[in-house]
Design a protein around this motif. Structure first.
Motif, PDB file in Angstrom:
ATOM      1  N   PRO A   2      -8.413  17.130 -36.849  1.00  0.00           N
ATOM      2  CA  PRO A   2      -9.642  16.827 -36.098  1.00  0.00           C
ATOM      3  C   PRO A   2     -10.483  18.068 -35.900  1.00  0.00           C
ATOM      4  O   PRO A   2      -9.965  19.182 -35.730  1.00  0.00           O
ATOM      5  N   GLN A   3     -11.816  17.867 -35.927  1.00  0.00           N
ATOM      6  CA  GLN A   3     -12.733  19.005 -35.782  1.00  0.00           C
ATOM      7  C   GLN A   3     -12.800  19.428 -34.313  1.00  0.00           C
ATOM      8  O   GLN A   3     -12.760  18.585 -33.407  1.00  0.00           O
ATOM      9  N   LEU A   4     -12.877  20.740 -34.090  1.00  0.00           N
ATOM     10  CA  LEU A   4     -13.002  21.239 -32.717  1.00  0.00           C
ATOM     11  C   LEU A   4     -14.334  20.791 -32.138  1.00  0.00           C
ATOM     12  O   LEU A   4     -15.318  20.621 -32.873  1.00  0.00           O
ATOM     13  N   PRO A   5     -14.407  20.586 -30.808  1.00  0.00           N
ATOM     14  CA  PRO A   5     -15.686  20.200 -30.214  1.00  0.00           C
ATOM     15  C   PRO A   5     -16.741  21.276 -30.457  1.00  0.00           C
ATOM     16  O   PRO A   5     -16.420  22.471 -30.563  1.00  0.00           O
ATOM     17  N   ALA A   6     -18.014  20.849 -30.561  1.00  0.00           N
ATOM     18  CA  ALA A   6     -19.097  21.814 -30.758  1.00  0.00           C
ATOM     19  C   ALA A   6     -19.226  22.694 -29.515  1.00  0.00           C
ATOM     20  O   ALA A   6     -19.062  22.201 -28.390  1.00  0.00           O
ATOM     21  N   PRO A   7     -19.500  23.994 -29.704  1.00  0.00           N
ATOM     22  CA  PRO A   7     -19.707  24.839 -28.521  1.00  0.00           C
ATOM     23  C   PRO A   7     -20.908  24.342 -27.713  1.00  0.00           C
ATOM     24  O   PRO A   7     -21.856  23.801 -28.274  1.00  0.00           O
ATOM     25  N   ALA A   8     -20.842  24.507 -26.396  1.00  0.00           N
ATOM     26  CA  ALA A   8     -21.912  23.983 -25.531  1.00  0.00           C
ATOM     27  C   ALA A   8     -23.057  24.980 -25.441  1.00  0.00           C
ATOM     28  O   ALA A   8     -22.868  26.192 -25.619  1.00  0.00           O
ATOM     29  N   TYR A   9     -24.258  24.477 -25.170  1.00  0.00           N
ATOM     30  CA  TYR A   9     -25.369  25.364 -24.844  1.00  0.00           C
ATOM     31  C   TYR A   9     -25.079  26.044 -23.503  1.00  0.00           C
ATOM     32  O   TYR A   9     -24.425  25.445 -22.629  1.00  0.00           O
ATOM     33  N   VAL A  13     -30.039  26.815 -20.834  1.00  0.00           N
ATOM     34  CA  VAL A  13     -30.646  26.244 -22.046  1.00  0.00           C
ATOM     35  C   VAL A  13     -30.488  24.727 -22.033  1.00  0.00           C
ATOM     36  O   VAL A  13     -31.432  23.977 -22.300  1.00  0.00           O
ATOM     37  N   ARG A  14     -29.308  24.278 -21.677  1.00  0.00           N
ATOM     38  CA  ARG A  14     -29.047  22.834 -21.625  1.00  0.00           C
ATOM     39  C   ARG A  14     -30.003  22.156 -20.620  1.00  0.00           C
ATOM     40  O   ARG A  14     -30.586  21.108 -20.909  1.00  0.00           O
ATOM     41  N   ALA A  15     -30.183  22.784 -19.468  1.00  0.00           N
ATOM     42  CA  ALA A  15     -31.049  22.174 -18.443  1.00  0.00           C
ATOM     43  C   ALA A  15     -32.496  22.092 -18.954  1.00  0.00           C
ATOM     44  O   ALA A  15     -33.187  21.078 -18.781  1.00  0.00           O
ATOM     45  N   ARG A  16     -32.930  23.137 -19.594  1.00  0.00           N
ATOM     46  CA  ARG A  16     -34.312  23.147 -20.132  1.00  0.00           C
ATOM     47  C   ARG A  16     -34.480  22.099 -21.225  1.00  0.00           C
ATOM     48  O   ARG A  16     -35.467  21.350 -21.246  1.00  0.00           O
ATOM     49  N   LEU A  17     -33.494  22.029 -22.125  1.00  0.00           N
ATOM     50  CA  LEU A  17     -33.589  21.055 -23.212  1.00  0.00           C
ATOM     51  C   LEU A  17     -33.511  19.616 -22.679  1.00  0.00           C
ATOM     52  O   LEU A  17     -34.158  18.711 -23.209  1.00  0.00           O
ATOM     53  N   VAL A  49     -30.462  22.976 -37.222  1.00  0.00           N
ATOM     54  CA  VAL A  49     -29.751  21.958 -36.451  1.00  0.00           C
ATOM     55  C   VAL A  49     -28.256  22.277 -36.495  1.00  0.00           C
ATOM     56  O   VAL A  49     -27.615  22.166 -37.538  1.00  0.00           O
ATOM     57  N   THR A  50     -27.742  22.700 -35.362  1.00  0.00           N
ATOM     58  CA  THR A  50     -26.332  23.092 -35.272  1.00  0.00           C
ATOM     59  C   THR A  50     -25.490  21.910 -34.790  1.00  0.00           C
ATOM     60  O   THR A  50     -26.014  20.883 -34.343  1.00  0.00           O
ATOM     61  N   ARG A  51     -24.193  22.075 -34.829  1.00  0.00           N
ATOM     62  CA  ARG A  51     -23.311  21.048 -34.265  1.00  0.00           C
ATOM     63  C   ARG A  51     -23.576  20.902 -32.771  1.00  0.00           C
ATOM     64  O   ARG A  51     -23.514  19.803 -32.229  1.00  0.00           O
ATOM     65  N   THR A  52     -23.880  22.009 -32.121  1.00  0.00           N
ATOM     66  CA  THR A  52     -24.202  21.942 -30.692  1.00  0.00           C
ATOM     67  C   THR A  52     -25.444  21.079 -30.478  1.00  0.00           C
ATOM     68  O   THR A  52     -25.497  20.245 -29.569  1.00  0.00           O
ATOM     69  N   GLY A  53     -26.434  21.268 -31.335  1.00  0.00           N
ATOM     70  CA  GLY A  53     -27.668  20.499 -31.217  1.00  0.00           C
ATOM     71  C   GLY A  53     -27.424  19.022 -31.472  1.00  0.00           C
ATOM     72  O   GLY A  53     -27.972  18.153 -30.779  1.00  0.00           O
TER      73      GLY A  53
END
Ligand code: FES
Length: 273
Positions: A2-9, A13-17, A49-53
């Protein structure tokens, strides 16, 4: 495996997005319709476009990451790897190709020492083939971050990329002023282009595109269209740019098949004639 979870913003940054994403989503009757602009939004954040995105888009739209990935990998406007500030796209579809697009692409590959999709070492330019952008009447066309540079030649295109890398002032032939790839992505996400003059400059059709409309109205079209923005010459005395005259910051000298007497345009001869 299984793929590791994408790193978080990061939280800020997350709040702004999230604020931006909610504004975009509110424009659509169904939230999943907002996926394309949301992908542009996350592309504006990191330049691709990243995995995080993609995880962020999935969270905001209640989609699976598989659904988001399927869309992000289908459209070529979404980049999946770090790219340059300026995406230089050379149209190599049929008309541009025969008018010099293939030669432009080859010379830029050599000049920049990168292949299709490659980015220069300084992180300024990503070079790629692009498909027809409905600007065939200005062929061969080069686009920088989706702004038009018409009637290019290998020499004018090399001068263009050199100036972009040097940070010199570069003006598209028509349309809005040039901005970086990330700034372009934010505009494509649906946020207004607030740069001075951008709204006035965008959306204009060049004279070469309008000839069909003039014919449909029964008007006599110009004998030759010289320049889409600054100079249009009608009638029997076409303007010839004087030596060294360039009609915008990066236009090439105007030379088309109409100026080639050994290959006159006209109906194809019937077989046996
Ligand atoms: S073929 Fe290049 S813009 Fe149409």
């Amino acid at each position: 495996m299984p793929q590791l979870p994408a790193p978080a913003y990061p939280d800020d940054v997350r709040a702004r997005l999230e604020t931006d994403a909610k504004e975009i989503i509110s424009r659509y009757p169904g939230s999943r319709s907002a996926l394309l602009p949301l992908l542009h939004l996350v592309q504006a954040e990191e330049g691709h476009v990243t995995r995080t995105g993609m995880q962020f888009c999935a969270d905001m739209l209640d989609l699976t990451t598989a659904e988001v990935t399927a869309v992000a990998t289908f459209y070529t406007m979404y980049r999946r790897a770090p790219s340059g500030d300026y995406q230089v796209g050379v149209c190599t579809n049929t008309l541009c190709a025969v008018m010099g697009g293939d030669a432009i692409f080859e010379s830029l590959q050599e000049h920049l020492a990168v292949g299709n999709g490659g980015t220069t070492d300084d992180g300024k330019i990503t070079l790629e083939h692009i498909e027809c952008n409905a600007a065939c009447d200005f062929a061969p066309v080069v686009m920088v971050n989706w702004e038009f540079f018409d009637n290019q030649t290998p020499e004018s295109a090399k001068r263009l990329v050199d100036d972009l890398r040097a940070g010199a002032q570069v003006s598209p032939t028509r349309g809005a002023p040039l901005c970086t790839f990330k700034e372009t992505a934010r505009i494509l996400a649906g946020f207004p282009d607030e740069r001075e003059g951008a709204v006035e400059a965008s959306g204009s059709a060049g004279p070469a595109s309008l000839i069909g409309l003039r014919l449909a109205k029964g008007e006599t079209p110009p004998a030759r269209v010289v320049h889409p923005r600054t100079e249009v010459v009608d009638g029997d005395a076409p303007h010839e740019p004087s030596p060294g005259e360039h009609l915008s910051s990066h236009d090439a000298p105007q030379s088309t098949s109409a100026s080639d007497p050994s290959h006159p345009a006209g109906p194809a001869a019937e077989e046996g004639e």
